[in-house]
Scaffold this motif. Sequence first.
Motif, PDB file in Angstrom:
ATOM      1  N   SER A 190       0.834  -1.195   0.000  1.00 51.87           N
ATOM      2  CA  SER A 190       0.000   0.000   0.000  1.00 51.87           C
ATOM      3  C   SER A 190       0.871   1.248   0.000  1.00 51.87           C
ATOM      4  CB  SER A 190      -0.944  -0.027   1.215  1.00 51.87           C
ATOM      5  OG  SER A 190      -2.035   0.831   1.008  1.00 51.87           O
ATOM      6  N   LYS A 191       0.290   2.349   0.458  1.00 56.54           N
ATOM      7  CA  LYS A 191       0.987   3.632   0.424  1.00 56.54           C
ATOM      8  C   LYS A 191       1.546   3.973   1.805  1.00 56.54           C
ATOM      9  CE  LYS A 191      -0.291   4.061  -3.834  1.00 56.54           C
ATOM     10  NZ  LYS A 191       0.669   3.703  -4.905  1.00 56.54           N
ATOM     11  N   VAL A 192       2.857   4.133   1.883  1.00 57.89           N
ATOM     12  CA  VAL A 192       3.515   4.466   3.149  1.00 57.89           C
ATOM     13  C   VAL A 192       3.145   5.885   3.548  1.00 57.89           C
ATOM     14  CG1 VAL A 192       5.721   4.667   4.340  1.00 57.89           C
ATOM     15  CG2 VAL A 192       5.400   2.897   2.594  1.00 57.89           C
ATOM     16  N   GLN A 193       2.795   6.083   4.806  1.00 58.10           N
ATOM     17  CA  GLN A 193       2.285   7.363   5.274  1.00 58.10           C
ATOM     18  C   GLN A 193       3.385   8.386   5.549  1.00 58.10           C
ATOM     19  OE1 GLN A 193      -1.351   7.571   5.377  1.00 58.10           O
ATOM     20  NE2 GLN A 193      -0.683   5.787   4.186  1.00 58.10           N
ATOM     21  N   ASN A 194       4.501   7.936   6.085  1.00 57.49           N
ATOM     22  CA  ASN A 194       5.604   8.843   6.413  1.00 57.49           C
ATOM     23  C   ASN A 194       6.416   9.154   5.158  1.00 57.49           C
ATOM     24  OD1 ASN A 194       8.630   9.225   7.175  1.00 57.49           O
ATOM     25  ND2 ASN A 194       7.510   9.722   9.052  1.00 57.49           N
ATOM     26  N   PRO A 195       6.606  10.430   4.791  1.00 61.32           N
ATOM     27  CA  PRO A 195       7.314  10.778   3.549  1.00 61.32           C
ATOM     28  C   PRO A 195       8.737  10.242   3.478  1.00 61.32           C
ATOM     29  CG  PRO A 195       6.162  12.691   4.430  1.00 61.32           C
ATOM     30  CD  PRO A 195       6.076  11.625   5.477  1.00 61.32           C
ATOM     31  N   VAL A 196       9.466  10.283   4.582  1.00 65.83           N
ATOM     32  CA  VAL A 196      10.850   9.803   4.583  1.00 65.83           C
ATOM     33  C   VAL A 196      10.880   8.292   4.379  1.00 65.83           C
ATOM     34  CG1 VAL A 196      12.963   9.572   5.939  1.00 65.83           C
ATOM     35  CG2 VAL A 196      11.637  11.703   6.035  1.00 65.83           C
ATOM     36  N   LEU A 197      10.042   7.573   5.119  1.00 64.92           N
ATOM     37  CA  LEU A 197       9.975   6.123   4.967  1.00 64.92           C
ATOM     38  C   LEU A 197       9.490   5.748   3.567  1.00 64.92           C
ATOM     39  CD1 LEU A 197      10.240   3.318   6.170  1.00 64.92           C
ATOM     40  CD2 LEU A 197       7.933   3.553   7.115  1.00 64.92           C
ATOM     41  N   PHE A 199      10.022   7.432   0.778  1.00 69.11           N
ATOM     42  CA  PHE A 199      11.160   7.620  -0.136  1.00 69.11           C
ATOM     43  C   PHE A 199      12.131   6.445  -0.031  1.00 69.11           C
ATOM     44  CE2 PHE A 199      15.576   8.964  -0.678  1.00 69.11           C
ATOM     45  CZ  PHE A 199      15.550   9.382  -2.003  1.00 69.11           C
ATOM     46  N   LEU A 200      12.467   6.039   1.198  1.00 67.52           N
ATOM     47  CA  LEU A 200      13.409   4.942   1.391  1.00 67.52           C
ATOM     48  C   LEU A 200      12.837   3.630   0.848  1.00 67.52           C
ATOM     49  CD1 LEU A 200      14.648   5.753   5.005  1.00 67.52           C
ATOM     50  CD2 LEU A 200      15.902   6.090   2.859  1.00 67.52           C
ATOM     51  N   TYR A 204      14.467   1.486  -2.242  1.00 67.68           N
ATOM     52  CA  TYR A 204      14.806   0.062  -2.075  1.00 67.68           C
ATOM     53  C   TYR A 204      14.130  -0.777  -3.152  1.00 67.68           C
ATOM     54  CZ  TYR A 204      14.622  -4.670  -0.229  1.00 67.68           C
ATOM     55  OH  TYR A 204      14.704  -6.033  -0.100  1.00 67.68           O
ATOM     56  N   GLN A 205      12.834  -0.562  -3.345  1.00 63.40           N
ATOM     57  CA  GLN A 205      12.085  -1.379  -4.294  1.00 63.40           C
ATOM     58  C   GLN A 205      12.626  -1.248  -5.715  1.00 63.40           C
ATOM     59  OE1 GLN A 205       8.022  -0.109  -3.713  1.00 63.40           O
ATOM     60  NE2 GLN A 205       7.628  -1.663  -2.164  1.00 63.40           N
ATOM     61  N   PHE A 206      12.848  -0.039  -6.163  1.00 61.22           N
ATOM     62  CA  PHE A 206      13.206   0.173  -7.563  1.00 61.22           C
ATOM     63  C   PHE A 206      14.684  -0.085  -7.863  1.00 61.22           C
ATOM     64  CE2 PHE A 206       9.113   2.282  -7.588  1.00 61.22           C
ATOM     65  CZ  PHE A 206       8.626   1.919  -8.844  1.00 61.22           C
TER      66      PHE A 206
END
Length: 269
Positions: A190-197, A199-200, A204-206
């Motif tokens: 799903s969509k991570v709520q914290n902007p910093v997390l 981005f990280l 990692y995924q890509f």
Amino acid sequence: MIKQLFKLRVFTFCQEANFGFKKVKLEEKQEHVNQVFHNVANNYDLMNDLMSGGLHRCWKNSFVEELGSLKNGDSSIRVLDVAGGTGDIAFRILEKHKGNNLFNENLKITVLDINQSMLDVGQKRANQLGFQNQIEFVCANAEELPFESNTFDAYTIAFGIRNVPRIPKAIGEAHRVLKQGGKFQCLEFSKVQNPVLSFLNQFYQFNLIPAMGQIVANDRHSYQYLVESIEKFHSQQDLLKIIEDVGFRFAGFKNYMDGVVAVHFGFKL
């Protein structure tokens, strides 16, 4: 009237769907997805461990705990696990109830997947674990379930709904085949709520997951699609709206790891 039907057929034919970041004809998406999972079937569990650092096991264990204890008096309990070809969720449900009367006599799980290669892996594992009498494996489409209405007590789908071309149709089918009081439960990225997390997580995924796919499975393309499909998938609220729109009540969701994955649920009343 003929003109209207012609326009409708042209519109349906021209509809497009996301296949990762690419656009494909809606009716062709399933074929593309099938090929991806045919490619990854033999390395599916190993790659899940590597990609998530083993966290997928914790998420799936928690998902099964969220389903709760399956009880229906003296009647049999039927669970439908969709897109569950390798048996991960089904085996966890059976392990949870192993040793009680429900497991021994009444609990039956149908694992449904559109990809026979995934089902072959699951069937082999079921035989090795001694679960063959509690599980049946069915090759079919989530959008057109080959079951009568009001058949199942619970419907689960883990990391599969984002690969379905027509998600509202598939969830509508879940509603149809569930009994009154039956529970729908979905586990998905799903969509991570914290902007910093967030981005990280995206970095990692890509950058790492396709590389792992190349090194371990000699298949960068399939894992590139998988991370792109996560990025293009619905937000928690958007998926919740679809679940409610098809008729599920008391629906909601629960984030794990601030939304890296989320469990959505609803009940057929």
